[in-house]
Write a protein that holds these residues in place. Structure first.
Motif, PDB file in Angstrom:
ATOM      1  N   ILE A 368       1.847  12.567  -8.486  1.00 51.56           N
ATOM      2  CA  ILE A 368       0.661  11.701  -8.440  1.00 51.56           C
ATOM      3  C   ILE A 368       0.691  10.679  -9.581  1.00 51.56           C
ATOM      4  O   ILE A 368       0.395   9.495  -9.384  1.00 51.56           O
ATOM      5  N   ILE A 369       1.070  11.129 -10.779  1.00 51.76           N
ATOM      6  CA  ILE A 369       1.136  10.216 -11.929  1.00 51.76           C
ATOM      7  C   ILE A 369       2.169   9.119 -11.684  1.00 51.76           C
ATOM      8  O   ILE A 369       1.910   7.918 -11.929  1.00 51.76           O
ATOM      9  N   GLN A 370       3.344   9.506 -11.199  1.00 48.88           N
ATOM     10  CA  GLN A 370       4.402   8.523 -10.954  1.00 48.88           C
ATOM     11  C   GLN A 370       4.015   7.534  -9.855  1.00 48.88           C
ATOM     12  O   GLN A 370       4.217   6.310  -9.996  1.00 48.88           O
ATOM     13  N   ILE A 398      -6.412   9.833 -12.668  1.00 51.33           N
ATOM     14  CA  ILE A 398      -6.672   9.990 -11.239  1.00 51.33           C
ATOM     15  C   ILE A 398      -6.540  11.454 -10.824  1.00 51.33           C
ATOM     16  O   ILE A 398      -5.687  12.194 -11.311  1.00 51.33           O
ATOM     17  N   THR A 399      -7.404  11.895  -9.949  1.00 50.88           N
ATOM     18  CA  THR A 399      -7.341  13.252  -9.404  1.00 50.88           C
ATOM     19  C   THR A 399      -6.525  13.260  -8.121  1.00 50.88           C
ATOM     20  O   THR A 399      -6.262  12.193  -7.522  1.00 50.88           O
ATOM     21  N   TYR A 403      -6.225  10.263  -5.326  1.00 48.81           N
ATOM     22  CA  TYR A 403      -4.916   9.700  -4.977  1.00 48.81           C
ATOM     23  C   TYR A 403      -4.692   9.760  -3.469  1.00 48.81           C
ATOM     24  O   TYR A 403      -4.218   8.790  -2.861  1.00 48.81           O
ATOM     25  N   HIS A 404      -5.007  10.897  -2.853  1.00 47.55           N
ATOM     26  CA  HIS A 404      -4.809  11.023  -1.410  1.00 47.55           C
ATOM     27  C   HIS A 404      -5.708  10.044  -0.645  1.00 47.55           C
ATOM     28  O   HIS A 404      -5.310   9.521   0.408  1.00 47.55           O
ATOM     29  N   LEU A 405      -6.905   9.773  -1.190  1.00 47.12           N
ATOM     30  CA  LEU A 405      -7.793   8.787  -0.571  1.00 47.12           C
ATOM     31  C   LEU A 405      -7.161   7.401  -0.618  1.00 47.12           C
ATOM     32  O   LEU A 405      -7.119   6.678   0.403  1.00 47.12           O
TER      33      LEU A 405
END
Length: 731
Positions: A368-370, A398-399, A403-405
């Motif tokens: 997610i961070i990358q 970011i959670t 991120y998925h949103l």
């Protein structure tokens, strides 16, 4: 005592001596047969008159110090590395929680009945696998030799895995752990990360390059890996020292080697449940996929797992139970050990997926961070519009949910150009779906997860010490499956045999510590035990159920246990278990025929694994392993059928006594009359050893009969037989 009393006693003693002299002097020539008689006892009705009781053999044969020690030995043998690194994989692959249904059903159908069968024959006959099956049916005596060969094959490579665990254990006493980061390489101009490690991972690189220093194929031996050679030598020294006195030495070690893994598993479970993502891993593991449960492949793999989880066919179960007391309740032992094994697998599965869930969570966070950084870069470059990003999203913290949103919005808006953006979905489920088993789980996936633990060296030490103990518990049973039958059959010294066996195994095992050794471990694991053990257990079942006779066997179990086993076992042994095992054997042969012999090769340039076919000589070795393992069965059968060897079987209680101790196992009696006593011609009959208490019964039958002392034991030194030509007055 008054003096006159002493005088009376002296006179009575003299009268007794004179009476004995008169008795011996009045013996006629016909009594020479009695003086030289030999009793061959075959009694199925009295459990106190069995093989070992009342004879010197009972005193000479070792015994467990306690029931707990015996149970721990059986648990240590059956609970092995497969419970930790194979059962969780099979569970994940075959429907999660739904896999437990076929596993439990097959545990009841083939697992417990066959485990109970091996416990019964070992405890009843008190011999190793060679003696047991030669005793029940000489024509099927090759079963015991086949078990010994399979045990030896398995011991060769199983101890190599213990050696690997010892190596990782020795490397765990440092911080940071040596597989925590990729190593750096230097050239004349600059320093850079090792390319092979950069393309894979730190733990993968350490396993293949630092630990195994693996070659490019099985044909390229690459020479000995000295680090693993030393570890293999250490593993065999440990096994030899633990087994040199048999159960008298290994039994004491069982208290630690069998119980310590449970302490570690419980510690790992508690620690794992406190980690982020652990619950996700367990939920993923036990979410049932009911549609998969109906596939035949799932049932075949469940049957295979049940079969190997209990150690059936190795001879270790028989060897351990042969040191039991005759009246031990082995039915209780069979059920207890089987369910301990099952619940250990469940416990190990919880631990594995709690830790893998944590690992997946860590990898997912990094993903997610990358990818968030990629989105920020695309926004700055103008490739993406700021308008599509929700206002509450903070890319600096970011959670996963946000991120998925954002990912779903970008994928929907930029539908045509989305693949070119190179964004990953970063789903925890995708990481958990990457099935790993065996060495890949223990030395790569689990090892990588532990690098993220606080105090990771401590957990690494505990984990690999647990693997060493799990392996040793199984090794003790495997080696006992070789040593006990050979000692019982050929009467060699246990100490010398143990040292010789371990030394020979170490020398042969050097092929497994070459740089190509991992490929040979895979070969032996796939072909040296699977089919041969299936054949061995099928023959064991058929020998007892159809050759020896289940009615007779059940009666003897009633005599031994003191109660009649459930009728359920009669039908399992007679019909269901042989049928299921035959179906499993056929399906395994078909599967082996459909899937060509291949092995996984590490490609250094691409830092990945790929499957390659064995060379021609490799296929020949695979076939030879299977043939060598089962070859004793037809050889012994031909030898017996052609009368090239004296037939020396009997019923389960059949044994010859001479002067109160066993001298040989007798041949099958004509018919099923277990009370017959065969006489010999007078020139062959040895003299009995008379004693102070003789129990005999007169009979008109020409058949010799044995009467026992009131305590119901044979072999106390005063057995008498009825002789039809000997009148009562002669005694």
């Amino acid at each position: 005592m008054p003096k006159n009393s002493k005088a009376v006693k002296r006179e009575l003693d003299n009268d007794v001596i004179d009476s004995v002299k008169d008795l011996l002097s009045n013996e006629d020539s016909g009594d020479e047969a009695f003086k030289k008689s030999e009793l061959i006892v075959d009694d199925q009705s009295d459990k106190d008159g069995d093989i070992e009781e009342g004879s010197d053999i009972e005193d000479e044969r070792p015994a467990w110090n306690s029931k707990l020690q015996y149970i721990l030995a059986q648990v240590g043998f059956s609970v092995g590395l497969g419970n930790v690194w194979r059962f969780p994989y099979m569970c994940q692959k075959n429907g999660g929680g739904a896999y437990l249904v076929p596993y439990l059903i097959l545990l009841l159908v083939i697992g417990i009945p066959l485990f109970f069968l091996e416990l019964c024959v070992g405890q009843r006959i008190r011999r190793g696998s060679i003696g047991v099956w030669n005793f029940i049916s000489p024509k099927m005596g090759g079963i015991g030799f086949a078990s010994c060969i399979v045990c030896f094959f398995v011991a060769l490579y199983y101890n190599v895995i213990i050696g690997w665990s010892l190596f990782y254990f020795s490397q765990s006493f440092q911080h940071p752990l040596p597989w925590d980061q990729c190593p750096l390489a230097k050239n004349a101009s600059h320093t850079f990360v090792e390319p092979e490690c950069e393309k894979s991972s730190a733990t993968t690189y350490y396993w293949y390059r630092e630990a195994l220093d693996i070659s490019s194929s099985i044909s390229d031996s690459g020479g000995l890996n000295w680090k693993m050679t030393v570890c293999l030598l250490a593993a065999w020294i440990i096994v030899c020292l633990a087994m040199i006195k048999g159960i008298q030495s290994s039994g004491k070690i069982m208290y630690f080697s069998s119980l310590f893994p449970y302490v570690v598993l419980i510690c790992f479970l508690v620690r794992g449940l406190l980690l982020n993502g652990a619950v996700d891993g367990i939920r993923h593991m036990f979410t049932p996929k009911l549609e998969i449960m109906l596939e035949p492949k799932v049932w075949r793999e469940a049957a295979t797992q049940v079969f190997f989880a209990l150690g059936l066919g190795f001879g270790g179960v028989i060897a351990f139970s042969s040191y039991n007391k005759r009246d031990n309740n082995c039915h209780f032992d069979a059920v207890l050990v089987s369910f301990i094994n099952f619940f250990t697998s469940i416990l190990a599965t919880l631990v594995v997926f709690a830790v893998l869930g944590f690992k997946a969570n860590v990898i997912n966070q990094n993903c997610i961070i990358q990818n968030s950084a990629k989105i920020v870069h695309l926004l700055k470059a103008g490739n993406l519009s700021h308008d599509m990003i929700p206002h509450h999203v903070n890319f600096s913290a970011i959670t996963a949910k946000d991120y998925h949103l954002v990912y779903d919005i970008i994928k929907k808006v930029e539908e045509e150009d989305f693949p070119a953006l190179g964004l990953a979905p970063c789903q925890t489920e995708d990481e958990l779906n990457k099935s790993v088993q065996g060495t890949g789980l223990a030395f790569i996936a689990f090892t990588e997860a532990m690098t993220h633990f606080p105090a990771s060296p401590f957990w690494s030490v505990m984990f690999f010490l647990m693997l060493v103990n799990l392996g040793l518990g199984s090794m003790f049973g495997t080696i006992e499956g070789i040593i006990t039958p050979v000692v019982d059959t050929f009467k060699v010294r246990k100490e010398l045999l143990t040292i010789g066996c371990c030394l020979l195994a170490f020398c042969i095992g050097l092929i497994f510590v070459q740089r190509s050794g991992n490929y040979f471990v895979t070969m032996f694991d796939d072909y040296s035990a699977t089919l041969p053990l299936l054949i061995v257990v099928i023959l064991e079942n058929i020998t007892v159920a159809w050759i020896y006779g289940l009615d007779k066997f059940m009666e003897e179990l009633k005599d031994m246990l003191g109660f009649t086993p459930y009728r359920y076992y009669f039908y399992m042994w007679k019909y269901i278990s042989p049928l299921v095992l035959l179906l499993l054997l056929i399906s395994s042969i078909i599967q082996m025929g459909i899937s060509p012999p291949v092995y996984s090769v590490w490609i250094e340039e691409r830092a990945t694994e790929e499957f390659q076919s064995y060379p021609v000589w490799g296929i020949i070795v695979c076939i030879a392993l299977i043939i060598l393992a089962i070859l004793p069965v037809p050889i012994v059968l031909v030898v017996r059928v052609c009368n090239l060897m004296e037939d020396s079987s009997g019923s389960l209680a059949s044994v010859s006594y001479k002067r109160g101790r066993i001298i040989k196992e007798t041949s099958n009696l004509e018919g099923d009359d277990a009370s017959l006593i065969h006489g010999k011609i007078s020139s062959e009959l040895p003299s009995p050893n008379l004693g102070p208490s003789i129990y005999r019964k007169h009979t008109e039958s020409p058949t010799l009969r044995v009467d026992t002392a009131p305590n119901g034991r044979y072999g106390i030194g005063y057995l008498m037989a009825d002789m039809p030509d000997m009148p009562e007055s002669d005694l």
